[in-house]
Design a protein around this motif. Structure first.
Motif, short mmCIF file in Angstrom:
data_model
loop_
_atom_site.label_atom_id
_atom_site.label_comp_id
_atom_site.label_asym_id
_atom_site.label_seq_id
_atom_site.Cartn_x
_atom_site.Cartn_y
_atom_site.Cartn_z
N PRO A 516 0.79 -1.23 0.00
CA PRO A 516 0.00 0.00 0.00
C PRO A 516 0.83 1.28 0.00
O PRO A 516 0.37 2.32 -0.48
CB PRO A 516 -0.84 -0.12 1.29
CG PRO A 516 -0.89 -1.57 1.59
CD PRO A 516 0.41 -2.14 1.11
N SER A 517 2.04 1.22 0.54
CA SER A 517 2.87 2.42 0.61
C SER A 517 3.81 2.58 -0.58
O SER A 517 4.66 3.47 -0.59
CB SER A 517 3.70 2.40 1.90
OG SER A 517 4.58 1.29 1.92
N THR A 518 3.67 1.71 -1.59
CA THR A 518 4.55 1.77 -2.76
C THR A 518 4.43 3.12 -3.44
O THR A 518 3.35 3.66 -3.65
CB THR A 518 4.20 0.66 -3.75
OG1 THR A 518 4.39 -0.61 -3.12
CG2 THR A 518 5.07 0.76 -5.00
N ARG A 519 5.59 3.67 -3.79
CA ARG A 519 5.62 4.93 -4.55
C ARG A 519 6.33 4.67 -5.87
O ARG A 519 7.27 3.88 -5.94
CB ARG A 519 6.37 6.02 -3.76
CG ARG A 519 5.59 6.52 -2.56
CD ARG A 519 6.47 7.30 -1.59
NE ARG A 519 7.04 8.53 -2.15
CZ ARG A 519 6.39 9.68 -2.25
NH1 ARG A 519 5.13 9.78 -1.85
NH2 ARG A 519 6.98 10.76 -2.73
N LEU A 520 5.85 5.33 -6.88
CA LEU A 520 6.48 5.21 -8.19
C LEU A 520 7.39 6.40 -8.42
O LEU A 520 6.99 7.55 -8.23
CB LEU A 520 5.42 5.18 -9.29
CG LEU A 520 4.61 3.90 -9.49
CD1 LEU A 520 3.70 4.06 -10.71
CD2 LEU A 520 5.50 2.69 -9.64
N PHE A 521 8.61 6.11 -8.86
CA PHE A 521 9.55 7.17 -9.21
C PHE A 521 9.32 7.60 -10.65
O PHE A 521 8.67 6.91 -11.43
CB PHE A 521 10.98 6.69 -8.98
CG PHE A 521 11.33 6.55 -7.53
CD1 PHE A 521 11.80 7.64 -6.81
CD2 PHE A 521 11.15 5.33 -6.87
CE1 PHE A 521 12.10 7.53 -5.47
CE2 PHE A 521 11.45 5.22 -5.53
CZ PHE A 521 11.92 6.32 -4.82
N PRO A 522 9.84 8.77 -11.05
CA PRO A 522 9.66 9.22 -12.43
C PRO A 522 10.12 8.16 -13.44
O PRO A 522 11.21 7.60 -13.31
CB PRO A 522 10.52 10.48 -12.51
CG PRO A 522 10.53 11.01 -11.11
CD PRO A 522 10.55 9.78 -10.24
N GLY A 523 9.26 7.89 -14.41
CA GLY A 523 9.57 6.89 -15.42
C GLY A 523 9.23 5.47 -15.03
O GLY A 523 9.38 4.56 -15.84
N GLU A 524 8.78 5.26 -13.80
CA GLU A 524 8.40 3.91 -13.38
C GLU A 524 6.97 3.61 -13.78
O GLU A 524 6.11 4.49 -13.86
CB GLU A 524 8.57 3.74 -11.87
CG GLU A 524 10.00 3.54 -11.43
CD GLU A 524 10.09 2.99 -10.02
OE1 GLU A 524 10.82 2.00 -9.83
OE2 GLU A 524 9.42 3.54 -9.12
N ALA A 525 6.71 2.31 -13.99
CA ALA A 525 5.36 1.88 -14.37
C ALA A 525 5.16 0.44 -13.92
O ALA A 525 6.13 -0.33 -13.78
CB ALA A 525 5.16 2.00 -15.87
N LEU A 526 3.89 0.07 -13.70
CA LEU A 526 3.53 -1.26 -13.22
C LEU A 526 2.34 -1.80 -13.99
O LEU A 526 1.46 -1.05 -14.41
CB LEU A 526 3.13 -1.22 -11.73
CG LEU A 526 4.09 -0.67 -10.69
CD1 LEU A 526 3.36 -0.50 -9.36
CD2 LEU A 526 5.27 -1.62 -10.53
N VAL A 527 2.32 -3.13 -14.13
CA VAL A 527 1.11 -3.84 -14.54
C VAL A 527 0.78 -4.79 -13.40
O VAL A 527 1.63 -5.62 -13.01
CB VAL A 527 1.31 -4.61 -15.85
CG1 VAL A 527 0.02 -5.35 -16.23
CG2 VAL A 527 1.73 -3.67 -16.97
N VAL A 528 -0.43 -4.68 -12.86
CA VAL A 528 -0.81 -5.40 -11.63
C VAL A 528 -2.03 -6.27 -11.91
O VAL A 528 -2.98 -5.83 -12.57
CB VAL A 528 -1.12 -4.40 -10.50
CG1 VAL A 528 -1.57 -5.12 -9.24
CG2 VAL A 528 0.12 -3.55 -10.20
N ALA A 529 -2.02 -7.49 -11.37
CA ALA A 529 -3.17 -8.38 -11.42
C ALA A 529 -3.82 -8.40 -10.04
O ALA A 529 -3.22 -8.90 -9.09
CB ALA A 529 -2.75 -9.78 -11.83
N PRO A 530 -5.02 -7.84 -9.87
CA PRO A 530 -5.69 -7.80 -8.56
C PRO A 530 -5.92 -9.21 -8.00
O PRO A 530 -6.11 -10.15 -8.77
CB PRO A 530 -7.01 -7.09 -8.85
CG PRO A 530 -6.79 -6.35 -10.12
CD PRO A 530 -5.82 -7.18 -10.91
#
Length: 530
Positions: A516-530
């Motif tokens: 829950p506390s994950t932060r994305l840095f500039p240029g970061e991206a994620l694909v997540v499966a709920p």
């Protein structure tokens, strides 16, 4: 497109754009060739793309580097032979790759036999194959139309004392598509390549095909910005996007469909969405993929891109399949436009939006625009002003850290200088690095192939803050969440974004549960499966 309906390969797949001059040289002349493309097909298969689109390789004096054609049904010796093309096609199909070729219907070279004959006399049987007009009484051009490459679009011919029209370079006279003989001849070009087995066409300069029959002046552009090409000082309402072009497209589509339902037609179109979507034709009987170039020009921010996607999705007709282009041979590279770090998030965006993506060679290794000394500039688009030239986005592909980056022999001078970073930014080095942008592209392509939600699923916007862009892709019971930091500072993720990380621009995070506390840095991206 309903979920239960069969999707064509070009809807599920990813297209890879090759500029043949700059891909691989096999004969030591410093220019890429068709054998070079064949030699690198195993790389494209390894990468995971589905089709390659080849920029022109036809016989040409090269005034516009192959877009000024003297024979639409042959191969320029610079690139090889027809046999080399057939070998390329056969090997690509063996590897499961489709081949799309550039179809250039708007103009020919002024050295094309058709134009040579047309120019020979006002009474020539082919005079009406091109657009010839008398001067005004004072001897000036028939109207105010401008060339895309700068200056008037009319060239005076001393011998026959008329002007001919050229939308681009003066050595590229426009064909007269109102003439049925021209239409049949150019449909014959399509048949020639379809019989050889090509999987489709990318149609060059499609909106230019028909011009106003009354030759009315184009109005001034009230939004023109200094420093932009002089062509943009006008609104080209009488030289482009004329309603008659759709009848021509219907004719092209009939030719294409005569060779099976699996062929694709892609139209090069720089148009606002309300005009662009008309090129799908009634009930989808026009261009399969009218190219959506808006990622190239839209400001790189989450709100701007979210608005762009929503506007596009809303404009699409029910039968219109979307597509996205991040870069091409006519525009600065994505890594130059937004920076190399943000280019990683751009890769995730391109390959997870709904629709068919087109990649540009070298973007998968983060290539940026080359620095071309004035004495090495080639592009005629830069004749008006050097900064308008397209050479920087066309530098040779960087295969290795060897001299000339493996593009051509070490003792050969490549046709354009290599980028200065080729010793560290190349395929050989990045294939071994799981953190490289090349590895990211390969993982993205593999994930897209394995997840129907990414290739053919629906699109749902979720969030767009100053930095964060988030959306969902869904197919059947599968729902994937995508989050990208497009800004310049770290950003928090919404608490609703939970699940297992399928893909990340930081590969060490893949397989972990999103905190829950994950932060994305500039240029970061994620694909997540709920």
């Amino acid at each position: 497109m309903t979920e239960g309906r069969k999707h064509s390969w070009w809807q599920r797949g990813v297209i890879y754009h090759i500029y043949p001059r700059s891909f691989q040289d096999t004969n030591g002349d410093g220019v890429g060739d068709l054998r070079g493309v064949t030699q690198r097909l195993d790389y494209l298969q390894w990468l995971g793309v589905d089709a390659l689109w080849l920029s022109p390789f036809y016989p040409s004096p090269m005034a516009d580097f192959g877009y000024d054609i003297t024979d639409h049904c042959n191969v320029d010796p610079l690139f090889g032979t027809l046999e080399n093309f057939d070998e390329l096609l056969e090997e690509a199909h063996r590897l499961g790759l489709r081949v799309i070729v550039d179809y250039v219907p708007n103009h020919t070279s002024d050295e094309h036999p058709w134009f040579v004959e047309s120019r020979s006399s006002r009474e020539s049987p082919k005079r009406d194959w091109y657009i010839w007009e008398d001067p005004k009484p004072d001897g000036s051009p028939p109207n105010n139309w401008l060339s895309v490459f700068g200056g008037p679009a009319w060239e005076w011919d001393e011998r026959t004392e008329q002007y001919y029209y050229h939308a681009f370079h003066r050595k590229q006279p426009d064909l007269n598509w109102r003439n049925p003989e021209v239409r049949e001849a150019m449909y014959g070009v399509m048949r020639f390549w379809l019989k050889r087995g090509v999987d489709g066409f990318r149609v060059d300069a499609l909106r230019h095909l028909v011009k106003d029959e009354e030759l009315r002046d184009n109005p001034p552009n009230p939004d023109y910005q200094e420093g932009r090409p002089s062509y943009e000082t006008q609104l080209p309402v009488y030289t482009t996007d004329r309603p008659e072009v759709h009848r021509i497209i219907s004719g092209m589509r009939r030719v294409l469909d005569g060779y099976g339902a699996d062929r694709v037609m892609i139209g090069e179109l720089y148009l606002p969405f309300d005009r662009l979507v008309l090129y799908y034709g009634e009930d989808g009987r026009g261009v399969h993929l009218p190219t959506n170039m808006h990622l190239i020009t839209t400001p790189w921010s989450a709100p701007s891109l979210a608005a762009l996607v929503s506007e596009y999705e809303a404009a699409l007709p029910p039968y219109g399949w979307p597509n996205w282009v991040l870069g091409n041979h006519d525009n600065p590279r994505i890594a130059t436009r937004i920076g190399p770090e943000k280019a990683r998030a751009a890769a995730v965006l391109l390959l997870t939006l709904r629709g068919t993506p087109t990649m540009y060679y070298g973007d998968e290794i983060g290539m940026s625009d080359g620095k071309i000394p004035p004495e090495h500039l080639h592009d005629p688009a830069g004749e008006e002003a050097p900064h308008l030239g397209r050479d920087p986005a066309r530098t040779p592909m960087q295969w290795s850290d060897t001299p000339n980056a493996g593009f051509c022999p070490p003792d050969t001078r490549p046709w354009l200088p290599l980028s200065s970073d080729h010793r560290r930014r190349n395929v050989a080095v990045q294939r071994l690095d799981p953190h490289s942008i090349l590895s990211l592209y390969r993982r993205l392509l593999r994930l897209r192939r394995s997840e129907p939600a990414l290739s053919i699923g629906s699109y749902e916007p979720l969030e767009a803050t100053s930095s964060l862009l988030a959306y969902a892709r869904s197919y059947a019971e599968r729902r994937l969440l995508i989050a990208l930091n497009l800004g310049d500072a770290p950003t928090s993720l919404p608490r609703t974004l939970q699940g297992r990380i399928l893909l990340s621009t930081s590969p060490q995070e893949e397989g972990h549960t999103l905190h829950p506390s994950t932060r994305l840095f500039p240029g970061e991206a994620l694909v997540v499966a709920p």
